[in-house]
Each structure stands twice: as C-alpha cells, then as structure tokens.
Design an enzyme around this catalytic site. Structure first.
Site, PDB file in Angstrom:
ATOM      1  N   CYS A 114       1.504  14.676 -14.511  1.00  0.00           N
ATOM      2  CA  CYS A 114       2.866  14.779 -13.976  1.00  0.00           C
ATOM      3  C   CYS A 114       3.266  13.420 -13.277  1.00  0.00           C
ATOM      4  O   CYS A 114       2.715  12.808 -12.513  1.00  0.00           O
ATOM      5  CB  CYS A 114       2.899  15.999 -13.322  1.00  0.00           C
ATOM      6  SG  CYS A 114       4.481  16.102 -12.361  1.00  0.00           S
TER       7      CYS A 114
ATOM      8  N   CYS B  97       3.241  13.593  -7.348  1.00  0.00           N
ATOM      9  CA  CYS B  97       2.363  14.811  -7.755  1.00  0.00           C
ATOM     10  C   CYS B  97       0.865  14.015  -8.283  1.00  0.00           C
ATOM     11  O   CYS B  97       1.036  13.058  -8.627  1.00  0.00           O
ATOM     12  CB  CYS B  97       2.960  15.285  -9.147  1.00  0.00           C
ATOM     13  SG  CYS B  97       1.784  16.802  -9.672  1.00  0.00           S
TER      14      CYS B  97
ATOM     15  N   HIS C  93       0.741  -0.932   0.056  1.00  0.00           N
ATOM     16  CA  HIS C  93       0.084   0.060  -0.125  1.00  0.00           C
ATOM     17  C   HIS C  93       0.785   1.298   0.096  1.00  0.00           C
ATOM     18  O   HIS C  93       0.345   2.357   0.500  1.00  0.00           O
ATOM     19  CB  HIS C  93      -1.139  -0.065   1.191  1.00  0.00           C
ATOM     20  CG  HIS C  93      -1.960  -1.387   1.328  1.00  0.00           C
ATOM     21  ND1 HIS C  93      -2.552  -1.827   2.343  1.00  0.00           N
ATOM     22  CD2 HIS C  93      -2.303  -1.985   0.154  1.00  0.00           C
ATOM     23  CE1 HIS C  93      -3.382  -2.624   1.938  1.00  0.00           C
ATOM     24  NE2 HIS C  93      -3.220  -2.739   0.718  1.00  0.00           N
TER      25      HIS C  93
END
Ligand code: APR
Length: 322
Positions: free
Chosen positions: A145, A140, A132
C-alpha cells in the site's frame, strides 16, 4: 520582532572575520544539520544526555524490526516525539539558516532532523532537504500500500496515544484549575507507567484499512528518500566548485548523511564545524583552512551569518496555535 542589541561576540574575533569574509564571497554553500541545532529549543539529541527513551536507545526503537515486534511501543515513542516537537519553538539558528537561504541563491540545507523546526522557521522548501523524513508525515506500513500523508500535526495522532497527565484517573471537573494545571507525565522516564495499548486503537491506513500507519521517518536499515537524494546529487553535480560546508550540531557519524562533508571537500569546500563538543568532528578531520566553532548553535549561527543576513527577524511560527 526580536531586537538584538550588540551582544558580546560568542565567536573569537579573528575566526569570525575570516569566516564571514569567506561566507560573503561564497556562492555554493551547504549546511548539514543534526539534532544539536534543535537542542536549544529543548529537544534531546540522540547520542547526548537524554538519548535514552525509557530503557531504550533511540536507535533501538527506530527500526522496522522494532515496529513489527511492538508497534504500540514504537508509536508511543514517536507520538511522544511529535508532542515534544510541537510544544517547543524554532530557535535563532533555525531562523538564521532560513534567512541565509533567502539571501544566498546557491545555499542548500541538508537536515537530518525530523522535528519540523526548520520548516516552521520558514526555511524555503526548495533549499531544504529532509534526509530522514519528518515526524509529521505518516505512511502505510503495508508493503503493497503506497498511502502517505504529509503535515499531519494531530496531537495525539490517535486518542489512545494521548500522553497521560497528572490528573488522569481523577474524577475531576475538566473546567477546574487543577484540570487545567494538569501536567504531562514524562513517559520517557521508565518509572512512569505507559498506558496499555490495543492494536485496534493504533493509527490505521484509511486506504487499505488493514495496514498500520507508521511515522514517515527513515529508520535504521532503510534507504533515504530517493527524490531527496537525487535532488542533492543534482545540486552537487551542478556545482563546479563548492565553497563551504557547515556541519552544525551533528556527530557526523551516520551515513550517508555524514558523507556529504567529503563530497563537498572534493569540490574544494572549506569546512566549518559548529558543535558543543570539540571532539565531535567529521571523520575526515578539520584542517588548517577550516573552522571549528565550539558552543551553542542557537547563539553561534546567527552571529556567523550576521554579515550576510543582518539581525535575524523571527517570523510567526507556522505551528503557532495560540
Ligand atoms: N549546539 C551545537 N551542537 C550541539 C548542541 C548545541 N546546543 N547540543 C548538542 N550538540 C551536538 C553534540 O555535541 C553532538 O555532536 O550535536 C550533536 C548531536 O549528535 P547526535 O545525537 O548523534 O545527533 P545527530 O548527529 O543528529 O544524529 C544523526 O542519527 O539517530 C540518528 O536519525 C538519527 O538523524 C539522526 C542521526
């Protein structure tokens, strides 16, 4: 160096013997970890007492939708969890797992935990799969991005997210005792005011400049990291048989993580559950050939592994900033 003089066993003798006999001869072993492994370090679990943050269940804040709706609140939640994780220490279960990884080549740890305690306990990275993600990675949030940053231990991650303390607002000289004794206010308590946050003061992407940074964890509704899943798939495929899967401190209700129990069973694995709550067993149950060890993972895991790892030695904590 922690000496572990003979302590009364926390595990029924008969079960301990049969488990250790199996562990010693096992060559392909999986450990599936959950929040219960870090409970003894002082971190709350998700579905146990303390699973609520202010008025929110952790699951409610751990979604892309919650972040889109209120990035400030979600960042206050995750900055709080980073702060908490940095102010606790790995416990003997983390160290014992790390030592087993050094002793048993065919051992792999699949951790659902994002608290960074297994890496800080020196668990070899090659046999530690973080399903996880990690609280200490950021990326970002802008779809186009691809900026990511790992091992960002800055606390608070930005000044605006500093946890308020008992001395905030007081005109006091920061070098005085009362300033030094200032305590964090418990912002997980809904009665404690959260500081107002301006979007401009939240962590922003240094590459695209416009995107907000988000925690590098897997949120509900998101896919697990492909490279991690591929590595685990390859490890399972390479295993003609799997001898043992240990399900430690997890309610084993969140998929796909929980599915590894049955995948291992299909390859012949015996299952050992270590959990405080005897009702928290994998969906496919615990059979006669399996084990259920009821109690605190921090006490039980080092005991179970003793025949292979001996008395564990606690290595300096990677994040020790003393
Ligand atoms: N020792 C052993 N087990 C413990 C201890 C302890 N000291 N304290 C609690 N437990 C057990 C509880 O009985 C419970 O079964 O740990 C388990 C914690 O379960 P959850 O709170 O559901 O946490 P986890 O299984 O890790 O959740 C899985 O769900 O919320 C998401 O992404 C999050 O990774 C998390 C995933």
């Amino acid at each position: 160096m922690a000496s572990t003089a003979a302590r009364p066993s926390v595990v029924p003798e008969k079960d301990l013997e049969s488990f250790q006999a199996h562990l010693s001869k096992s060559t392909r072993i999986i450990a599936l970890l959950g929040a219960g492994v870090s409970a003894s370090s002082g971190l709350p679990t998700f579905r146990g007492a303390g699973g609520l943050w202010r008025t929110h269940a952790a699951q409610q804040l751990a979604t892309p939708e919650a972040f889109a709706r209120d990035p400030g609140l979600v960042w206050q939640f995750y900055n709080y969890r980073r702060h908490m994780a940095l102010n606790v220490k790995p416990n003997p279960a983390h160290y014992a797992l790390a030592e087993l990884a050094r002793k048993k080549e065919g051992f792999i740890t699949l951790s659902q935990n994002v608290d960074g305690l297994s890496p800080r306990a020196g668990h070899p990275a090659s046999s530690l799969k973080l399903l996880h993600g990690s609280l200490f990675d950021v990326k970002c949030s802008d779809f186009f991005c691809k900026y990511t940053e790992v091992d960002n231990y800055t606390d608070p991650i930005v000044p605006a997210l500093a946890i308020p303390t008992t001395s905030d607002g007081d005109e006091i000289d920061p070098t005085t005792n009362s300033a030094r004794q200032a305590r964090d206010l418990d912002i997980s308590d809904e009665n404690v005011d959260l500081p107002e946050l301006d979007l401009a003061h939240l962590p922003h992407c240094p590459t695209c400049k416009t995107g907000l940074l988000r925690p590098g964890v897997v949120w509900f509704g998101e896919a697990l990291p492909v490279n991690v899943m591929d590595d685990i798939e390859e490890w399972i495929e390479k295993s003609k048989t799997i001898d043992l899967i240990m399900v430690i401190g997890t309610s084993a209700r969140v998929y796909p993580a929980a599915a590894y129990v049955d995948q291992a069973r299909e390859k012949g694995a015996r299952v050992a559950v270590i959990n405080m709550d005897k009702n928290d067993i994998p969906a496919s149950g615990v059979y006669k050939r399996d084990w259920f060890f009821e109690g605190d993972a921090a006490k039980i895991v080092p005991e179970l592994f003793k025949s292979v790892i001996g008395d564990i030695t606690e290595i300096p904590d990677a994040a020790d900033r003393g």
